[in-house]
Write an enzyme that holds these catalytic residues in place. Structure first.
Site, PDB file in Angstrom:
ATOM      1  N   CYS A   1     -22.173 -19.426  -6.916  1.00 24.46           N
ATOM      2  CA  CYS A   1     -20.957 -19.594  -7.379  1.00 24.46           C
ATOM      3  C   CYS A   1     -20.401 -18.464  -8.248  1.00 24.46           C
ATOM      4  O   CYS A   1     -20.910 -17.572  -8.608  1.00 24.46           O
ATOM      5  CB  CYS A   1     -20.916 -20.856  -7.775  1.00 24.46           C
TER       6      CYS A   1
ATOM      7  N   CYS B   1     -22.095 -17.843 -11.535  1.00 18.86           N
ATOM      8  CA  CYS B   1     -23.182 -17.028 -11.313  1.00 18.86           C
ATOM      9  C   CYS B   1     -22.908 -15.495 -11.743  1.00 18.86           C
ATOM     10  O   CYS B   1     -23.456 -14.670 -12.332  1.00 18.86           O
ATOM     11  CB  CYS B   1     -23.813 -17.008 -10.145  1.00 18.86           C
TER      12      CYS B   1
ATOM     13  N   ASP C   1       2.968  14.293   3.059  1.00 14.27           N
ATOM     14  CA  ASP C   1       2.904  15.786   3.241  1.00 14.27           C
ATOM     15  C   ASP C   1       3.283  16.324   4.659  1.00 14.27           C
ATOM     16  O   ASP C   1       3.163  15.499   5.854  1.00 14.27           O
ATOM     17  CB  ASP C   1       1.356  16.361   3.146  1.00 14.27           C
TER      18      ASP C   1
ATOM     19  N   ASP D   1      -3.349  16.154   3.738  1.00 12.77           N
ATOM     20  CA  ASP D   1      -4.615  16.631   4.211  1.00 12.77           C
ATOM     21  C   ASP D   1      -5.026  17.866   3.695  1.00 12.77           C
ATOM     22  O   ASP D   1      -6.273  18.273   3.973  1.00 12.77           O
ATOM     23  CB  ASP D   1      -4.437  16.811   5.706  1.00 12.77           C
TER      24      ASP D   1
ATOM     25  N   ASP E   1      -2.640  19.364  -1.398  1.00 15.37           N
ATOM     26  CA  ASP E   1      -2.335  17.957  -1.484  1.00 15.37           C
ATOM     27  C   ASP E   1      -3.402  17.028  -2.638  1.00 15.37           C
ATOM     28  O   ASP E   1      -2.618  16.114  -3.056  1.00 15.37           O
ATOM     29  CB  ASP E   1      -2.382  17.287  -0.203  1.00 15.37           C
TER      30      ASP E   1
END
Length: 622
Positions: free
Chosen positions: A10, A13, A424, A507, A511
């Site tokens: 649970c 735990c 971008d 990409d 960036d």
């Protein structure tokens, strides 16, 4: 470092293990997943110290080697744990049926007046059920030794106290059988047994449903074939994919999955890469074309040279990324963690108060005990522990199936809260051809969808004003900034952070600073390694539509988590007062301990089934 952890049942735990490992020298962060029974630990530490800390907390941990996943079961098959629970459940039910016949049947049919025999049979059958489900008592006893409370402790107390109380009454009947007819009504061996059966039923349904939440990861694991055909000195040889080395020539027949990443050296064909990219159209491949492990060759036989094998393949990296994200913890999970840390002690306190109050009010020991035990067994920290991870696991799987890979649960949660999205231009909105650049086919549609989600859309471009304006208008972007350098992109992203969660999509190397600065950095799959490393989300394909899908999925995952947390909290808020008998005198509402156990199990299963509904999104976004 990743570890498997066994023995957790649970949220309490999970909290116990996390707190124990956090105290190990050199540990900087730790995330424990109840769903996958795994643990991610970061820092400079000794594996032995971590394993010992988990052991001292009352659990068992094992180090998982790099590239090894905790999720290895065959697709659509039960795990060993689920099968074990099912066997225990079946045997327990087989014993419970005659127990119920003996205890309840004689009450209505008066088959015999030999109450000593009846009680003896009930003791034997109920004790047998306790022995079969002994782990609840072992784990509950361990939690007492280590001075913390878990769901197993609540179950053990509920069933154990009921059994002990009934045994005391049974001994009185053995001593004086003439009191049997009167005292037999104070025996609840069937309740002690039924509590365990209902909890085990819930555990089985929970374990089975948890297995379904890892379906996407299992599908990814089994995309790569177990064997491959390689060419050695002009001869073909079938080997295990673990034996393939970089530079080996392997052969893929039509209809077969590609075993490792490679480059085609002979032949041309069409390859289905949808399982990795989410794109349904086949991709044309020819000599020097890149092929990926797990994708499917469709038209003609091809020969390829292995370039990445083992854990270096694209498929292996995706599996690792999805697994890590699924087992990581979202910020919203902290709510459940805080509650779980005090949940069991509070419940035990409420049970004690319930017993004392009812002894004062009714002076009826049996009734007071029933109300106290009902409080203990109806409480469910398990639902709290599962509310977030099951939704994160399923959501990550759904996102991966459409080509969006979240690196962690935080990225998944934050994406759904986005207010700003910054794009971008070159290579993201456009195809990036630094000669005759054009807008990607679906960029305009994706930007429209961003706007429909009430996101503020901004285009960042290194181009001059005239060029940037042209592409912004063509893509449907109202706000754009031109002539941007890497540091300026980062500054521009920083400006937006105060106005809400900001997503940056890019990409290129330039960036990377902006991707890092944003609340959520999204790298387009065709981008540079630097951009991908800097991002929180990786889009395997080149489509901005996949970014839109990822954000939509994230929103629905967060909604699902809130539903689960609401249920887990409201269930306890409503059920605990009813179980404590708060409404008994006014309305006659009362819950027995065995009905409480059934409700407790249903609560956990409900949370998992609600999260599994997210799988329906696969069809919607494919």
């Amino acid at each position: 470092m990743k570890f498997s952890v066994s023995g957790m049942g649970c949220a309490a735990c999970v909290n116990r293990v996390e707190n124990a490992v956090k105290n190990v020298d050199g540990v900087t962060s730790v995330d424990v997943s109840l769903l996958t029974n795994s643990m991610e630990v970061e820092g400079s530490f000794s594996n032995a110290d971590v394993i010992q800390a988990v052991k001292d907390a009352g659990y068992k941990a094992d180090y998982l080697e790099e590239g090894k996943s905790i999720i290895t079961e065959e697709k659509h098959q039960m795990s060993k744990e689920t099968k074990t629970i099912l066997i225990k459940l079946i045997v327990s039910i087989c014993l419970l049926v005659p127990l119920m016949v003996v205890s309840m049947g004689n009450m209505f049919l008066k088959v015999t007046d030999n109450y000593v025999l009846i009680v003896a049979i009930e003791i034997i059958l109920s004790f047998a059920i306790i022995l079969i489900n002994y782990k609840y008592f072992v784990n509950g006893f361990k939690s007492i030794i280590h001075m913390f409370g878990t769901m197993d402790l609540l179950v053990a107390l509920g069933s154990g106290i009921t059994f002990i109380y009934s045994t005391v009454i049974a001994i009185k009947i053995f001593k004086d059988p003439s009191q049997g007819e009167h005292m037999i009504h104070s025996i609840y061996f069937e309740s002690a047994a039924m509590i365990l059966v209902f909890i085990t039923l819930g555990k089985f349904l929970e374990s089975y449903a948890k297995g379904r939440t890892t379906g996407t990861i299992k599908e990814l694991i089994h995309l790569a074939p177990k064997t491959a055909i390689i060419e050695v000195n002009g001869e073909q040889k079938e080997v295990s994919i673990t034996e393939i080395k970089t530079g080996d020539i392997f052969i893929v027949e039509p209809g077969k999955n590609i075993p490792v990443d490679g480059v085609i050296v002979h032949g041309l064909s069409k390859v289905d890469e949808s399982m990795l990219t989410g794109e349904s159209e086949f991709v044309n491949k020819q000599i020097d074309s890149k092929v990926y492990a797990g994708t499917k060759n469709h038209e003609r036989l091809i020969k390829c040279r292995a370039t990445e094998v083992g854990t270096d393949t694209t498929l292996a990296k995706i599996i690792d990324m999805v697994s890590k994200a699924s087992s990581s913890k979202a910020p919203i999970a902290r709510i459940a963690d805080k509650v779980a840390s005090v949940f069991v002690p509070v419940i035990l306190g409420i049970a004690v108060i319930t017993f004392i109050v009812w002894m004062i009010v009714s002076k009826d020991f049996e009734q007071a005990l029933n109300f106290a035990l009902s409080v203990i067994v109806i409480s469910c920290p398990c639902a709290l522990g599962l509310a977030t991870p099951v939704a994160i696991m399923v959501g990550n799987g759904v996102a991966a199936s459409v080509g969006a890979l979240f690196k962690n649960a935080t990225a998944l949660e934050m994406s759904g809260k986005a207010k700003n999205i910054m794009l971008d231009k070159t290579g993201t909105i456009t195809k990036g051809d630094a000669l005759s650049d054009v807008i990607r086919e679906d960029s305009a549609q994706a930007i429209k969808e961003f706007k429909d989600m009430n996101l503020s859309v901004t285009m960042l471009s290194g181009d001059k004003e005239e060029t940037a304006k042209f592409f912004a208008e063509e893509a449907g972007v109202d706000d754009y900034v031109s002539e941007m350098k890497a540091d300026q992109k980062e500054t521009e992203v920083a400006k937006r952070l105060d106005s809400g969660v900001t997503v940056m999509v890019g990409d290129g190397i330039n960036d990377a600073p902006a991707l890092t600065r944003a609340d959520v950095g999204v790298a387009i799959g065709s981008g540079t390694d630097v951009a991908i490393e800097s991002a929180d989300v990786v889009i395997v394909n080149d489509s901005l539509m996949t970014v839109s899908k990822a954000i939509k999925i994230s929103k629905l995952v967060i909604k699902n988590i809130k539903q689960n947390l609401f249920w887990a909290f409201i269930y306890n808020i409503i059920c605990i007062p009813v179980a404590a008998g708060v409404f008994f005198q006014a309305f006659g509402w009362k819950l027995t301990p065995m009905i409480g156990a059934l409700c407790m199990s249903v609560s956990s299963v409900f949370v998992i089934l609600n999260a599994l509904r997210l799988n329906l999104l696969k069809k919607r976004y494919k």
